[in-house]
Design an enzyme around this catalytic site. Sequence first.
Site, PDB file in Angstrom:
ATOM      1  N   ASP A  72       0.819  -1.208   0.000  1.00 51.55           N
ATOM      2  CA  ASP A  72       0.000   0.000   0.000  1.00 51.55           C
ATOM      3  C   ASP A  72       0.857   1.265   0.000  1.00 51.55           C
ATOM      4  O   ASP A  72       0.488   2.277  -0.582  1.00 51.55           O
ATOM      5  CB  ASP A  72      -0.939   0.011   1.210  1.00 51.55           C
ATOM      6  CG  ASP A  72      -2.112  -0.945   1.041  1.00 51.55           C
ATOM      7  OD1 ASP A  72      -2.318  -1.436  -0.082  1.00 51.55           O
ATOM      8  OD2 ASP A  72      -2.811  -1.209   2.039  1.00 51.55           O
ATOM      9  N   GLY A  73       2.022   1.200   0.658  1.00 52.00           N
ATOM     10  CA  GLY A  73       2.900   2.365   0.675  1.00 52.00           C
ATOM     11  C   GLY A  73       3.373   2.757  -0.704  1.00 52.00           C
ATOM     12  O   GLY A  73       3.470   3.945  -1.036  1.00 52.00           O
ATOM     13  N   ASN A 146      -4.088   8.621   2.417  1.00 49.02           N
ATOM     14  CA  ASN A 146      -4.523   8.022   3.684  1.00 49.02           C
ATOM     15  C   ASN A 146      -4.788   9.058   4.762  1.00 49.02           C
ATOM     16  O   ASN A 146      -5.912   9.211   5.220  1.00 49.02           O
ATOM     17  CB  ASN A 146      -3.468   7.035   4.190  1.00 49.02           C
ATOM     18  CG  ASN A 146      -3.711   5.619   3.724  1.00 49.02           C
ATOM     19  OD1 ASN A 146      -4.702   5.340   3.062  1.00 49.02           O
ATOM     20  ND2 ASN A 146      -2.805   4.716   4.068  1.00 49.02           N
ATOM     21  N   THR A 187      -8.696   2.617   7.384  1.00 49.85           N
ATOM     22  CA  THR A 187      -8.245   1.275   7.738  1.00 49.85           C
ATOM     23  C   THR A 187      -6.740   1.228   7.960  1.00 49.85           C
ATOM     24  O   THR A 187      -6.162   0.135   8.048  1.00 49.85           O
ATOM     25  CB  THR A 187      -8.631   0.269   6.631  1.00 49.85           C
ATOM     26  OG1 THR A 187      -8.181   0.760   5.363  1.00 49.85           O
ATOM     27  CG2 THR A 187     -10.142   0.075   6.582  1.00 49.85           C
ATOM     28  N   ALA A 188      -6.102   2.387   8.049  1.00 50.47           N
ATOM     29  CA  ALA A 188      -4.655   2.453   8.234  1.00 50.47           C
ATOM     30  C   ALA A 188      -4.334   2.953   9.654  1.00 50.47           C
ATOM     31  O   ALA A 188      -4.856   2.432  10.629  1.00 50.47           O
ATOM     32  CB  ALA A 188      -4.039   3.355   7.158  1.00 50.47           C
ATOM     33  N   TYR A 189      -3.518   3.968   9.770  1.00 45.66           N
ATOM     34  CA  TYR A 189      -3.065   4.439  11.087  1.00 45.66           C
ATOM     35  C   TYR A 189      -4.226   4.928  11.940  1.00 45.66           C
ATOM     36  O   TYR A 189      -4.231   4.743  13.160  1.00 45.66           O
ATOM     37  CB  TYR A 189      -2.039   5.558  10.882  1.00 45.66           C
ATOM     38  CG  TYR A 189      -1.258   5.928  12.113  1.00 45.66           C
ATOM     39  CD1 TYR A 189      -0.741   4.959  12.955  1.00 45.66           C
ATOM     40  CD2 TYR A 189      -1.016   7.262  12.418  1.00 45.66           C
ATOM     41  CE1 TYR A 189      -0.009   5.303  14.082  1.00 45.66           C
ATOM     42  CE2 TYR A 189      -0.282   7.618  13.540  1.00 45.66           C
ATOM     43  CZ  TYR A 189       0.217   6.628  14.367  1.00 45.66           C
ATOM     44  OH  TYR A 189       0.934   6.963  15.482  1.00 45.66           O
ATOM     45  N   LEU A 191      -7.139   3.679  12.179  1.00 44.89           N
ATOM     46  CA  LEU A 191      -7.755   2.520  12.825  1.00 44.89           C
ATOM     47  C   LEU A 191      -6.964   2.128  14.068  1.00 44.89           C
ATOM     48  O   LEU A 191      -7.550   1.803  15.115  1.00 44.89           O
ATOM     49  CB  LEU A 191      -7.821   1.361  11.837  1.00 44.89           C
ATOM     50  CG  LEU A 191      -8.511   0.079  12.316  1.00 44.89           C
ATOM     51  CD1 LEU A 191      -9.977   0.343  12.635  1.00 44.89           C
ATOM     52  CD2 LEU A 191      -8.386  -1.013  11.272  1.00 44.89           C
ATOM     53  N   SER A 192      -5.645   2.165  13.974  1.00 39.70           N
ATOM     54  CA  SER A 192      -4.805   1.842  15.128  1.00 39.70           C
ATOM     55  C   SER A 192      -5.012   2.828  16.270  1.00 39.70           C
ATOM     56  O   SER A 192      -4.844   2.483  17.437  1.00 39.70           O
ATOM     57  CB  SER A 192      -3.324   1.842  14.714  1.00 39.70           C
ATOM     58  OG  SER A 192      -3.075   0.902  13.693  1.00 39.70           O
ATOM     59  N   GLN A 247       5.141   9.762   4.339  1.00 31.45           N
ATOM     60  CA  GLN A 247       6.171   9.848   3.306  1.00 31.45           C
ATOM     61  C   GLN A 247       6.640  11.269   3.047  1.00 31.45           C
ATOM     62  O   GLN A 247       7.706  11.474   2.460  1.00 31.45           O
ATOM     63  CB  GLN A 247       5.647   9.217   2.014  1.00 31.45           C
ATOM     64  CG  GLN A 247       5.326   7.735   2.165  1.00 31.45           C
ATOM     65  CD  GLN A 247       4.736   7.122   0.913  1.00 31.45           C
ATOM     66  OE1 GLN A 247       4.372   7.824  -0.036  1.00 31.45           O
ATOM     67  NE2 GLN A 247       4.618   5.809   0.886  1.00 31.45           N
TER      68      GLN A 247
END
Length: 293
Positions: A72-73, A146, A187-189, A191-192, A247
Amino acid sequence: MDQFKNIGLVGRLNSSSVVVSLKLIIPFLQERGLNVIVDRAIGELVSEYGLQESALRLMGESCDMVIVVGGDGTLLGAARELAPYKVPVLGVNRGNLGFLTDITPDQVCEKITEVLEGRYTIENRFLIDAFVRRKGLPVGEGSALNEVILHPGKTARLIRFDLYIEGEYVYNQRSDGLIVATPTGSTAYSLSGGGPIMHPRLDAIVLVPMFPHTLSSRPIVVDGNVELKIVVDERNETFPNVSCDGQTNIVCAPGDVITIRKKPQKLRLIHPLSYNFYETCRSKLGWGAKLGE
């Protein structure tokens, strides 16, 4: 197949599995009479094919579709460059989760064939832009598919900041920072950090406080077209950072103003017809399947 004559190829560096997939995809496309253009950054990895090389940005002008091989990155980096050109992007997963790069390596030829034959769907995913100004003058800017994150940088200290939504004051917060995520990034950071999962078609943005210094601070979901303004409090003793998709990084100072709003151009993300967002959540996040499966 006529609509996809010029195919761009982008791959993650320093990955032997990516090279394996590239060397499968290139002859597969060439056998179909398609013109393959490879990202200059990975040109040496596939030099034996004698392909035309191009800067990623220029692929947006010359390609009918770009295939991204990696995680994904890798796709996040390509998305920021290609979104302004409206070129559709197809992801082949050679990373970990693969929420965006949803074609598995063992299905790559089958699924690319389906796309070339017109059996696919296109999702428009919006990005967000972040602008940092200091005393009215621009300091830096970046785009994210994101999330944009305000965080302490290398120091483990709380940040104090004010949040405004559409010019209306929301709160003054002391926390480790703030995650501003798109539905794609939910659904990435985000979500965490305890944020909600949002369907990719939602026109919304979620704001997730990072370890706030009060139990009443909770994620907020707002309309996707609002303008957000974050004012770094003058009383901060540290210089927080603004990160775009992890990034691009901008170092801020006390008193800086960060403006975040939707990017005018959207990423056109191609999916095979078999793609299902909820199935992706089940497989990637370990949700339970039906009884008996």
